[in-house]
Scaffold this motif. Structure first.
Motif, PDB file in Angstrom:
ATOM      1  N   UNK A   1       0.840  -1.207   0.000  1.00  0.00           N
ATOM      2  CA  UNK A   1       0.000   0.000   0.000  1.00  0.00           C
ATOM      3  C   UNK A   1       0.871   1.252   0.000  1.00  0.00           C
ATOM      4  N   UNK A   2       1.893   1.278   0.860  1.00  0.00           N
ATOM      5  CA  UNK A   2       2.780   2.446   0.886  1.00  0.00           C
ATOM      6  C   UNK A   2       3.516   2.607  -0.448  1.00  0.00           C
ATOM      7  N   UNK A   3       3.917   1.508  -1.060  1.00  0.00           N
ATOM      8  CA  UNK A   3       4.579   1.576  -2.373  1.00  0.00           C
ATOM      9  C   UNK A   3       3.604   2.115  -3.422  1.00  0.00           C
ATOM     10  N   UNK A   4       2.349   1.655  -3.357  1.00  0.00           N
ATOM     11  CA  UNK A   4       1.335   2.119  -4.301  1.00  0.00           C
ATOM     12  C   UNK A   4       1.075   3.618  -4.121  1.00  0.00           C
ATOM     13  N   UNK A   5       0.941   4.065  -2.877  1.00  0.00           N
ATOM     14  CA  UNK A   5       0.708   5.490  -2.607  1.00  0.00           C
ATOM     15  C   UNK A   5       1.898   6.337  -3.071  1.00  0.00           C
ATOM     16  N   UNK A   6       3.105   5.839  -2.856  1.00  0.00           N
ATOM     17  CA  UNK A   6       4.308   6.554  -3.303  1.00  0.00           C
ATOM     18  C   UNK A   6       4.328   6.676  -4.821  1.00  0.00           C
ATOM     19  N   UNK A   7       4.002   5.586  -5.505  1.00  0.00           N
ATOM     20  CA  UNK A   7       3.949   5.588  -6.969  1.00  0.00           C
ATOM     21  C   UNK A   7       2.861   6.536  -7.472  1.00  0.00           C
ATOM     22  N   UNK A   8       1.697   6.504  -6.826  1.00  0.00           N
ATOM     23  CA  UNK A   8       0.605   7.396  -7.217  1.00  0.00           C
ATOM     24  C   UNK A   8       0.996   8.863  -7.034  1.00  0.00           C
ATOM     25  N   UNK A   9       1.683   9.160  -5.936  1.00  0.00           N
ATOM     26  CA  UNK A   9       2.125  10.540  -5.693  1.00  0.00           C
ATOM     27  C   UNK A   9       3.088  10.996  -6.783  1.00  0.00           C
TER      28      UNK A   9
END
Length: 195
Positions: A52-60
């Motif tokens: 989830x944190x990796x996904x949020x970082x990528x989305x940002x």
């Protein structure tokens, strides 16, 4: 017959002792099995949080990459509107290339579907939920802009000015949502590195 009863009576302590050890062994086996399940659950939760944190970082990163392009499009649209409003002779056609932001929610959806979120803290669940609700808001507004851009080819020349004003308004809203969303993501991602 009394002799048989006597032998059985002698064996009762041994039978009770063996039964006790069997029960203890079963309880230990169940406890070990439960401990293993808990460890697997904790490992799964840890992996889900990392995803989830990796996904949020990528989305940002994707949002940050597109905001400059979107601001340039807004500038071009507003420049066109100003030229038309001032009846400038060099008010040329409205041209821009809108690029979508493709952001994901698959890690969050997977964590919810597998119910691994139940092992997250309440604060984490709240933070993640807020970010993905903000993401839905962003995507909903982006979809409206894409629908509007798709209409552009069907417009008559005298309709272009009104279209540009509507598009400018929608794009300004999307940019503001992007900025708020990006700040929220930054805050949540920072929390992950400090915990």
């Amino acid at each position: 017959m009394t002799k048989l009863k006597y032998k059985f009576a002698e064996r009762v302590p041994d039978i009770l002792l063996e039964s006790f050890f069997i029960v203890v062994a079963l309880l230990l086996a169940l406890a070990l099995d439960q401990w293993r399940d808990e460890q697997k659950g904790l490992e799964l939760a840890k992996n889900a949080k990392s995803a989830i944190y990796a996904e949020l970082t990528d989305n940002k990163q994707k949002l940050d990459d597109k905001i400059i392009a979107h601001e340039k499009i807004l500038e071009a649209i507003n420049s066109y509107i100003k030229k038309v409003d001032e009846k400038e002779s060099n008010a040329n056609e409205l041209e821009f290339e809108y690029t979508m932001v493709l952001i994901s929610s698959s890690a969050w959806n997977s964590a919810k579907m597998t119910q691994v979120v139940q092992s997250f803290s309440f604060k984490e669940i709240t933070s993640f939920s807020q970010m993905y609700q903000m993401q839905d808001l962003y995507l909903s507004n982006q979809d409206k802009i894409i629908d509007k851009v798709m209409e552009m080819g069907e417009l008559k020349e005298d309709e272009l000015h009104g279209f540009a004003k509507g598009l400018s308004h929608r794009l300004a809203i999307l940019i503001e949502i992007n900025k708020s969303f990006s700040k929220g993501l930054e805050s949540v991602i920072t929390q992950s590195s400090s915990s």
